[in-house]
Each structure stands twice: as C-alpha cells, then as structure tokens.
Design a protein around this motif. Structure first.
Motif, PDB file in Angstrom:
ATOM      1  N   LYS B 215       0.798  -1.220   0.000  1.00  0.00           N
ATOM      2  CA  LYS B 215       0.000   0.000   0.000  1.00  0.00           C
ATOM      3  C   LYS B 215       0.835   1.276   0.000  1.00  0.00           C
ATOM      4  O   LYS B 215       0.479   2.254  -0.652  1.00  0.00           O
ATOM      5  CB  LYS B 215      -0.952  -0.007   1.199  1.00  0.00           C
ATOM      6  N   VAL B 220      -2.866   5.796  -5.363  1.00  0.00           N
ATOM      7  CA  VAL B 220      -4.304   5.952  -5.143  1.00  0.00           C
ATOM      8  C   VAL B 220      -5.040   4.708  -5.625  1.00  0.00           C
ATOM      9  O   VAL B 220      -4.581   4.006  -6.521  1.00  0.00           O
ATOM     10  CB  VAL B 220      -4.803   7.233  -5.864  1.00  0.00           C
ATOM     11  N   PHE B 221      -6.147   4.411  -4.945  1.00  0.00           N
ATOM     12  CA  PHE B 221      -7.081   3.415  -5.465  1.00  0.00           C
ATOM     13  C   PHE B 221      -8.085   4.182  -6.314  1.00  0.00           C
ATOM     14  O   PHE B 221      -8.988   4.836  -5.787  1.00  0.00           O
ATOM     15  CB  PHE B 221      -7.805   2.677  -4.332  1.00  0.00           C
ATOM     16  N   THR B 347     -18.911 -12.243  -0.583  1.00  0.00           N
ATOM     17  CA  THR B 347     -18.853 -10.807  -0.872  1.00  0.00           C
ATOM     18  C   THR B 347     -18.515 -10.042   0.403  1.00  0.00           C
ATOM     19  O   THR B 347     -17.699  -9.128   0.401  1.00  0.00           O
ATOM     20  CB  THR B 347     -20.212 -10.317  -1.413  1.00  0.00           C
ATOM     21  N   LYS B 348     -19.136 -10.461   1.508  1.00  0.00           N
ATOM     22  CA  LYS B 348     -18.907  -9.799   2.785  1.00  0.00           C
ATOM     23  C   LYS B 348     -17.453  -9.982   3.231  1.00  0.00           C
ATOM     24  O   LYS B 348     -16.818  -9.034   3.690  1.00  0.00           O
ATOM     25  CB  LYS B 348     -19.871 -10.397   3.818  1.00  0.00           C
ATOM     26  N   ASP B 351     -15.291  -7.783   1.226  1.00  0.00           N
ATOM     27  CA  ASP B 351     -15.475  -6.380   1.595  1.00  0.00           C
ATOM     28  C   ASP B 351     -14.717  -6.042   2.878  1.00  0.00           C
ATOM     29  O   ASP B 351     -14.111  -4.978   2.993  1.00  0.00           O
ATOM     30  CB  ASP B 351     -16.972  -6.078   1.772  1.00  0.00           C
ATOM     31  N   GLU B 352     -14.731  -6.983   3.834  1.00  0.00           N
ATOM     32  CA  GLU B 352     -14.006  -6.723   5.086  1.00  0.00           C
ATOM     33  C   GLU B 352     -12.502  -6.681   4.855  1.00  0.00           C
ATOM     34  O   GLU B 352     -11.797  -5.851   5.428  1.00  0.00           O
ATOM     35  CB  GLU B 352     -14.355  -7.785   6.129  1.00  0.00           C
ATOM     36  N   TRP B 354     -11.087  -5.770   2.174  1.00  0.00           N
ATOM     37  CA  TRP B 354     -10.854  -4.507   1.469  1.00  0.00           C
ATOM     38  C   TRP B 354     -10.823  -3.337   2.452  1.00  0.00           C
ATOM     39  O   TRP B 354      -9.971  -2.466   2.378  1.00  0.00           O
ATOM     40  CB  TRP B 354     -11.942  -4.334   0.413  1.00  0.00           C
ATOM     41  N   THR B 355     -11.762  -3.344   3.409  1.00  0.00           N
ATOM     42  CA  THR B 355     -11.772  -2.288   4.421  1.00  0.00           C
ATOM     43  C   THR B 355     -10.481  -2.321   5.236  1.00  0.00           C
ATOM     44  O   THR B 355      -9.885  -1.284   5.518  1.00  0.00           O
ATOM     45  CB  THR B 355     -12.977  -2.461   5.367  1.00  0.00           C
ATOM     46  N   ARG B 356     -10.043  -3.521   5.598  1.00  0.00           N
ATOM     47  CA  ARG B 356      -8.802  -3.636   6.388  1.00  0.00           C
ATOM     48  C   ARG B 356      -7.603  -3.122   5.606  1.00  0.00           C
ATOM     49  O   ARG B 356      -6.739  -2.434   6.142  1.00  0.00           O
ATOM     50  CB  ARG B 356      -8.575  -5.095   6.811  1.00  0.00           C
ATOM     51  N   GLN B 358      -7.613  -0.867   3.249  1.00  0.00           N
ATOM     52  CA  GLN B 358      -7.668   0.590   3.118  1.00  0.00           C
ATOM     53  C   GLN B 358      -7.379   1.302   4.429  1.00  0.00           C
ATOM     54  O   GLN B 358      -6.868   2.410   4.436  1.00  0.00           O
ATOM     55  CB  GLN B 358      -9.032   0.995   2.585  1.00  0.00           C
ATOM     56  N   ALA B 359      -7.758   0.651   5.540  1.00  0.00           N
ATOM     57  CA  ALA B 359      -7.578   1.313   6.829  1.00  0.00           C
ATOM     58  C   ALA B 359      -6.187   1.054   7.417  1.00  0.00           C
ATOM     59  O   ALA B 359      -5.789   1.703   8.368  1.00  0.00           O
ATOM     60  CB  ALA B 359      -8.648   0.836   7.802  1.00  0.00           C
ATOM     61  N   ALA B 360      -5.469   0.086   6.858  1.00  0.00           N
ATOM     62  CA  ALA B 360      -4.180  -0.333   7.427  1.00  0.00           C
ATOM     63  C   ALA B 360      -3.201   0.832   7.534  1.00  0.00           C
ATOM     64  O   ALA B 360      -3.171   1.686   6.671  1.00  0.00           O
ATOM     65  CB  ALA B 360      -3.561  -1.446   6.591  1.00  0.00           C
TER      66      ALA B 360
END
Lengths: 282, 360, 290
Positions: B215, B220-221, B347-348, B351-352, B354-356, B358-360
């Motif tokens: 990352k 950028v994403f 999918t869930k 998604d989780e 992906w959130t991790r 991005q937040a890392a």
C-alpha cells in the motif's frame, strides 16, 4: 435596530481596511481558480481537458444539441426552484415556532429537526428509496406527466433542505428584540401586521441565507436524487455523475457554465425585485 | 430519540411486509393491461456505450422511441433495481452482476423466438457458465482487465507481470490500482497463482498481507479514472479496463496496454430485461436489433470494445479485429478467468478484507 | 418566550407543516432503515438471500460495527472532519465579517459570489480542483516558473481536508453572515471607546456575540464532513478511507444494507451525543440559546 447604524468612517469601517480587502481578494481567488479553469476549459478543443489545444465554441453547440443534458438541467432547475420555495417557507415557520414558544420536550423536538442534517446522505437516500417503493409512490409518481413526476425528488429535497433553513433563520432570530414586537402591538398593529412589518424584515438576511443554502443543496444533490429518480426524471448531478466516470468532457464544462450563468441571472433578478423592500430597512 | 422510533416499530414492520404486494399491483397493472405496448423503451446503460446513431436507427426500423439513462457502475445498477424497477426495460450488467440478478429473480427469462438474431452470436458466447443456455441475457461486449502504462517511464517499455503493481517498490508512488474489492483482490490472487474467484481463507489472507505491504507504494485506489491519471502523468502504470486505456492510447502514443502473463479477468457485459419492465415486447425487439450484423458493426465502430457478434465482426476491418488490445490472443484469454458471483457471504468476506487494506 | 398554550393557533400553524413533512417523509422512511439495522439477510434454501431479509433478528450488525477496524475508521473520520471544520471557520469568518461590513450595494453581490461556485456540481468542481493541483496542474506549472516543485499535492489526507474545506465553505459563511449581520455595532463602538484594542474587542465582544452563528456553522460543516465519501474517494490517496466510504460500499458493492444501516445509525448516535453535550454545556453556562 442595529443595521440602521450605517458603517460610517472610523474604527468600525472594516470595509475600507486594506488588510481585509487583501484577505478578501485571496479568499475569493482561491474559491474561483477551479471555476475559472472549468469555464476556460469549456472553450478548449482538447477532448479530455488535460491540456489547452485551442479555442472553440463547439462544446456549447454539442451541449445545446444534447437533449438529454438539457432535459436534466431543466429538471434540476425546476426541482431546486420549487424545493427552495417550499423549504424556505417551512423552515422559517419552524424557526419562528422554536424561537417564540416554550413547549414540553422542546430539546427532543430540536434534535428531531436536526436529524436530516446529521444523517449520512446515502442512508437517507436508501431510506427514501425503500419508502417510495413500499408506499407505491415511486411507480405512481414516476408515471405522471412532467413536472408532476418530479414530485418524489422535490419531496426528498424539501425533507433535507428545510432543517438547514430553520437552523440558519433561527440563529438570526436569537438576536431579535421582543420589545420591538410589543411596541408594534402597542401602537395598534395586529399580530399579522406585526409579523409582516417587523419580524419578516428582521428575518430577511436569515431567509436569504437559508434560501441560498437550500438552493445550493438541492441543485447539487446527487446521492438522494439518485435513489429517488426514475428513467424520466434524471437531474443534472445524476447525469454528470454517470458521465464523468470516464473523464470530464468539455461539453460538461460548457453545460455547467451555462447552468451557472442562468442561476446567477435568476438570482440577480430576484434580488432586484426584492430591492425596494430591502432599502426600507437600510 | 429512540422513543420516537420504537413507537412506530410495529406499524412499520407490517407496512414493510404487507404493502409490497398491493403496491406492485398498483404500479404495474395499468401498464400490463394495455393490449398493444406504447412505442417506448427505457434503456439503462453505461456512458458512451452504444453506437452513435443506434437508437435513431432502431427508432427508424421499429418506430419505438428509446430513452437512455446512464449508470456509473454495476453496484449502482443493482442498488437502483434492488428496491423495485422504477421503469427500465433493458439493462446492461456485467456477467457476475447478471448472475447475482438472476439468482435474485431481478431479470426475466428471454423468449428466444423473439430474438432470431441470436444466431449471429459467436460460438463461444452462445453458452455461458453464469447464464446456462443464455436464458436471461445476450452478450453485448467483452474485454480484459490489465495494466495501462507509459512506455517511456517503464523499464524496457513493456509490462508482462502484475509484479510492478502488486509486489515491487520500483515505481513507488507512481502506480494506481482500481478502487473495488473484487478486482484488486482477484488479480492479486492471480498473481499469487490462485483462482480469481478463490474463497479459500488462507489464500485470501496472503492477498491481504501482500496488499497491506504494497500500500505504501500505491498512489491511489482509482475508482474508474486510472486512464486519466495515466494521461495526466500522475501515475506511470495503472490497473485498468482495456477499453479505457484504448481511449487514451488514441491520443497519446506513449501509452500502452498489456494483460500480464499470470492471467487476469475476462469480463462480458450483457443485455437483459429487468423484472417489472413496462415494455418487454419492445425490449426483445431491441435485443434482437443489437445483435443484427449492421447494427452490431456500428456499435463496435463507435465504442471499440470486442464484440461477441460474429456477423458484425465479419464486417469490421483489420485495424479492429487484429488489434491485440481489443482482441487479446487466444493464449492470453486462456489464462484469464471470468469473475463469478460467489454468494453474499463471500462478498462480505472480501469487503471486510478490502476495508482492512484501506484502513491499514 | 411564550408558553405554547398561550397562543395555540399560532403554535400549531407554525409547527404543523414542518413536523408533518419530517414525520412522513423522513422519520417514517428512516424507520424502515432503523428496522433494517436490527435485521439480517434471510436464509433461503440454505443460501444467504440477496434481496430478502429476516427482520428484527438482533443486534449483530451493531456488534460488528464496534469492531476496532470500524472504530479506527470512525475516529479518523472525526479528526479529519474536525480539522476541516476548524480550517473552514478560520477562513469563513473573515469572509462573512467582510461581507457584513461592506457597503449595502456590494453586500448581495459578495454574498452571491461566495455561493456561486457551489452551484457547479460537486463532482465537476472536484475534478476542476484536481486539474489545478495535480502534478502537472496549474499550481505546479506556476511554481515551476519560479523554479520550485513540482509538489505532489493530491492523494493524501491534506488534499482531503482541503477539499472538504472547499466543498463546505458556504455552510459556514452563510450562518456566520446571518449572525454577524445582526450584530449590534454599538457594542463594538462602546468597547473601542472604552479603550479596548481592536483585537480585544474582537475576542471579547464580537466572537461571543456571534457564537450562535459559529456553532451553527460548525455543526453544518462538521456533520456533512463526517459522512462524506466523494471527496476522500477522489482526492484521497491509498490511505484516505473515511466512514462515509465504508457506509456507501455497504449500500452498493457489498450489498449489506443492514450493516450499512447499523453503521449510519452508529454515526448518528455519536453526533447526537456530541449535540447533547453541547446543549448541556450551553445550558450550564446559560449563555446563548441556539
């Protein structure tokens, strides 16, 4: 009243301070650089708007001939216009009520009025989508002839605009001197006359600010409109959003320029019409 | 404020469940009771994704007036139709979204007798894993996901691996990835040698670790504007769709497109009729028209994606049919996989992850 | 302030339209979503359904939303929004102040000029902002002439904050304008006459008197910032995720409406707590009544 004291010369004449003028210039410049870029690029021949390649009016012709774009703009202006009027009236009434009366659970009521401001837009959009679908308003209204088919969107816009108006008008009313109202009544004016001749003029700056805010919110709303619009009721932001995902074309810039010119002219006209009333209060 | 909510809870609940049927009746009954359909059609499509005068041609041929509305991505299309169809007749979902919509009964079965031009479809596209027997959809366009890059800035001027985007700091701060979970996680799985559609927890964990580590090098994403970043010189390489890169390649000779040798995603956009469409007859006529040889040729000429319409392809010239960015070699296609609908749980999970990331 | 019982007709006339509108077109729809936040996707034939829900199954979504993962993102959104709000206040105050002290003739025009940029679509405006600030944009080109740069100004948290300030500026300027406008200038004169400096007068007289406008502006900017997703999406880098993005994804790509609803309500509860706290503090200081 306070604003009858004209800002004359002397220590309070901030309007003529050089440092304030410079600060003002810088702020407005910052606000306008992107807009100027945008308007400049509406005359650009380059398709992607990355570099300047030459002057053209083609983009305006293209935007003009793009019936879908024109329709979206008409819808947007129509919605913003109606939604602004309704929300300014309702918002002002709520502000007056909150300012004038004491009633049980007032704190809770105020929190309740603040909800549309607090909630994330997408959440409200989905809630309204569910609501319109479940009550059948979506199907029924979308099938109506123009402009009635815009009703869903207008209803949604009013719902999130009028609390903004209320909050702005109310913060204006806080400073109102109730003695003026009493004086007016003592001099024989009815409640209604007092309202129109004393309270409304005092509210005016709040009303103008609130209406401008509502118009801005409505004209620019994408998320909530997206969820409440049908195939026949596309607005400008919804259109733009689906278009610019593949890059902003100068055509869109041209359309935006036209939109801004129209709204500015309309606002100036409205302010002119309102001017005699304003001069009365100084 | 919670007491406001609880007071209404019971009524709302019944409202939610009870009125649905009544509403559906109210909404669609008058439309279906018409013996002859009005000459109208509502198309819900991607931007710049139809021939320049296709809709006019269709109008001339059938007298049906087409109104086109646009959506920006599959998720938007889905979110809009999920609550009920506000009046669309033809939609253009990508294969995995179509699969999801079929499972959710959001599209109707096609009447193949009304679409004789289905014979024009190229052999491999006659059948589809995501829509067995092509019961619900016709293929519209297909393509790949790959790397768009600036030749002069990339060592050697060629790209053949996802490594530069996923596992290297060589172009730190000069690269971008797409902005959605499915495609970023998918290609990382491919790079690691797994399936694009893996649901294996251990494999997904490796993907997560790799992307979290990478990352810091990613600028950028980018949701769907990687080609703009590339054209503006903001990045030197980006993960993007072939069609988007082809657009900027036409304006900038220094930009090129490649599908990495590890394989990638091959996608297919389809046309289908959503449940509750007010004009299903017209919709069938439109699907048939799109599959016509001449109409298909015009569409392909305008939008320059790969057409699955064999009759139309036969009419196109070599600059199109032999363009490797549009039609990748059979060898590359063989290494690519279609994205599958993996179910709501998967999918869930993605998604989780992906959130991790991005937040890392 | 009157008791509502003293003038019931006026009270109900004023209260009815707003209350009705909010109840029917806001609270009721929101109720659907509130129910949704306590629901789960239904199981149909052993598979999780795509469109059907089991209503009121419990608080699993809320439990999931207090996972440290989401709390971190919420916390980050809060400080990004707070910084943006502060910057917004600092820039908007002089603008609003200047407008109020400008001559009557210029006032409407200056006000219009502040709002005008916001009648251009947010997305188009943001793209214009990108064109100005990107590596090969005008700012860098100008700096290049001076022998500086180019600087990477986009795709970081600074860009997100700047973008938010730019986007929400009128929400700060308008309420400030409305309160500064009605400021009784004789207080300022009195303060100055009594020997206070301009600076002291500003801090001790002007700011306290315009506090209602400041608070309104802060609320109007801070809260929308908290829920924004487009600005972090377009201007932020790989690190720029905010809670608005997560919520948006639940309603779109992830198709997890119950969880999206729960996250939205969590955000609302947090905002409410803050508003209550403010109301409580305001009551204690018994100063301004907003």
């Amino acid at each position: 009243m306070a604003d009858q004291l004209k800002p004359g010369s002397g220590p309070l004449d901030y309007g003529n301070r050089l440092w304030l003028k410079i600060l003002f210039g810088v702020m407005y410049f910052m606000l306008y650089v992107p807009i100027i870029t945008l308007i400049a690029f509406s005359f650009n021949t380059d398709k992607r708007g990355v570099v300047w390649r030459g002057f053209t009016l083609d983009n305006y012709a293209k935007a003009w001939n793009n019936s879908a774009l024109i329709e979206a703009m008409t819808n947007s202006l129509m919605i913003a216009f109606i939604a602004t009027i309704i929300s300014t009236v309702i918002g002002a009434m709520v502000a007056l009520m909150l300012w004038r009366f004491r009633f049980p659970f007032k704190g809770a009521y105020e929190a309740f009025m603040g909800l549309p401001i607090v909630i994330p837009e997408i959440c409200m959009g989905v809630a309204l989508l569910l609501f319109f679908n479940e009550t059948g308003m979506m199907g029924a209204i979308v099938a109506m002839p123009w402009p009635l088919n815009l009703a869903n969107i207008i209803i949604a816009h009013v719902a999130f605009c009028f609390p903004f108006v209320a909050i702005v008008v109310r913060s204006r009313l806080v400073g109102f001197n109730r003695q003026l109202e009493e004086a007016s009544k003592d001099l024989g004016a009815s409640e209604w006359q007092t309202f129109w001749k004393v309270i409304v003029p005092f509210m005016m700056p709040g009303l103008v600010a609130g209406a401008l805010l509502a118009f801005t919110l409505s004209l620019d709303d994408f998320v909530i409109t997206f969820f409440t619009s049908g195939p026949e009721t596309v607005t400008f932001p919804v259109k733009v959003y689906s278009l610019v995902r593949r890059g902003v074309s100068p055509e869109i810039n041209a359309a935006s320029t036209v939109l801004i010119v129209i709204t500015v002219m309309a606002t100036i006209l409205a302010m002119k019409l309102q001017a005699p009333e304003k001069s009365g209060k100084g | 404020m919670s007491h406001y909510q609880s007071k209404f809870k019971s009524t709302r609940r019944s409202l939610l469940k009870g009125t649905g049927a009544m509403i559906a009746g109210m909404t669609f009954m008058p439309r279906f009771s018409l013996a002859e359909e009005e000459k109208k059609l509502n198309l819900y499509n991607w931007d710049t994704y139809i021939g320049e005068h296709t809709l006019d041609d269709f109008n001339k041929a059938t007298g049906i007036e087409v109104k086109m509305d646009l959506f920006a991505d599959n998720d938007e299309l889905f979110a809009k139709l999920k609550g009920g169809n506000p009046g669309y007749d033809v939609i253009v979902p990508t294969n995995d979204m179509l699969e999801r919509m079929i499972k959710a009964d959001m599209v109707i079965a096609l009447d193949h007798a009304k679409i004789p031009n289905m014979a024009n479809i190229d052999k491999p596209f006659q059948e589809a894993a995501f829509d067995p027997g092509r019961k619900h959809s016709i293929p519209y366009m297909w393509g790949t996901l790959g790397i768009g890059f600036r030749k002069s800035k990339i060592e050697g001027g060629v790209v053949d691996s996802w490594k530069i985007l996923l596992d290297s700091d060589k172009y730190a701060g000069r690269i971008s990835l797409l902005g959605d979970a499915q495609n970023v996680i998918g290609v990382t799985l491919k790079y690691l040698g797994y399936s694009f559609n893996s649901t294996d927890a251990a494999e997904l964990k490796k993907v997560e670790d790799m992307l979290v580590a990478q990352k810091k090098n990613i600028k950028v994403f980018a949701d769907d504007n990687g080609q703009d970043l590339l054209a503006a010189g903001e990045v030197d390489a980006c993960q993007e769709w072939n069609g988007d890169i082809i657009q900027v390649m036409a304006e900038d000779q220094d930009i090129n497109y490649a599908v990495p040798t590890e394989g990638s995603l091959v996608w297919q956009d389809t046309m289908a009729i959503p449940t509750g469409a007010p004009h299903p007859e017209n919709a069938h006529a439109f699907l048939n028209f799109v599959l016509d040889a001449e109409a298909g040729k015009h569409i392909a000429e305008t939008i320059k994606y790969a057409t699955p319409n064999a009759a139309a392809k036969a009419l196109m010239d070599k600059s199109y049919t032999e363009n490797p960015s549009i039609f990748p070699s059979a060898e590359i296609v063989a290494k690519c996989e279609p994205s599958l609908y993996l179910g709501e749980e998967a999918t869930k999970v993605r998604d989780e992850i992906w959130t991790r990331i991005q937040a890392a | 302030m009157d008791n509502w019982k003293d003038n019931k007709n006026v009270f109900w006339t004023l209260a009815a339209p707003g209350t009705f509108w909010l109840l029917v077109f806001f609270i009721l729809p929101l109720g659907f979503l509130f129910v949704m936040s306590f629901s789960d996707k239904a199981m149909v034939n052993g598979e999780v359904s795509i469109t059907d829900y089991d209503y009121l199954t419990g608080i699993t979504n809320y439990i999931r939303s207090v996972d440290p993962l989401y709390l971190t993102i919420i916390w980050k959104s809060i400080w990004v929004s707070a910084l943006a709000t502060l910057l917004c206040l600092v820039t908007a105050y002089p603008i609003a102040f200047g407008i109020c002290f400008a001559s009557e003739r210029w006032k409407p025009l200056l006000l219009l000029l502040v709002v005008l940029p916001f009648w251009i679509n947010l997305l188009i405006r943001t793209y214009a902002l990108i064109a100005v600030f990107r590596t090969q944009g005008y700012v860098n080109l100008t700096l290049g002439v001076l022998g500086l740069g180019p600087y990477d100004m986009l795709y970081n948290n600074f860009a997100v904050i700047f973008g938010l300030v730019y986007v929400y500026m009128p929400f700060m300027v308008l309420p400030l304008y409305a309160t500064i406008e009605r400021l009784d200038k004789s207080y300022l004169e009195a303060s100055l006459d009594l020997g206070a400096s301009q600076y002291t007068t500003f801090l001790k007289v002007t700011v306290p008197l315009t506090m209602p406008g400041i608070i309104t502006g802060v609320i109007l900017v801070f809260i929308p910032c908290l829920g924004s997703f487009l600005t972090p999406d377009l201007l932020g880098g790989a690190n720029a995720i905010m809670i608005g993005n997560v919520i948006e994804r639940q309603f779109k790509a992830a198709n997890d409406w119950p969880f999206g609803a729960a996250l939205s309500f969590m955000l609302m509860y947090a905002t409410f707590a803050a508003l209550m706290l403010r109301a409580f503090l305001a009551k204690r200081s018994a100063g301004v009544d907003v």
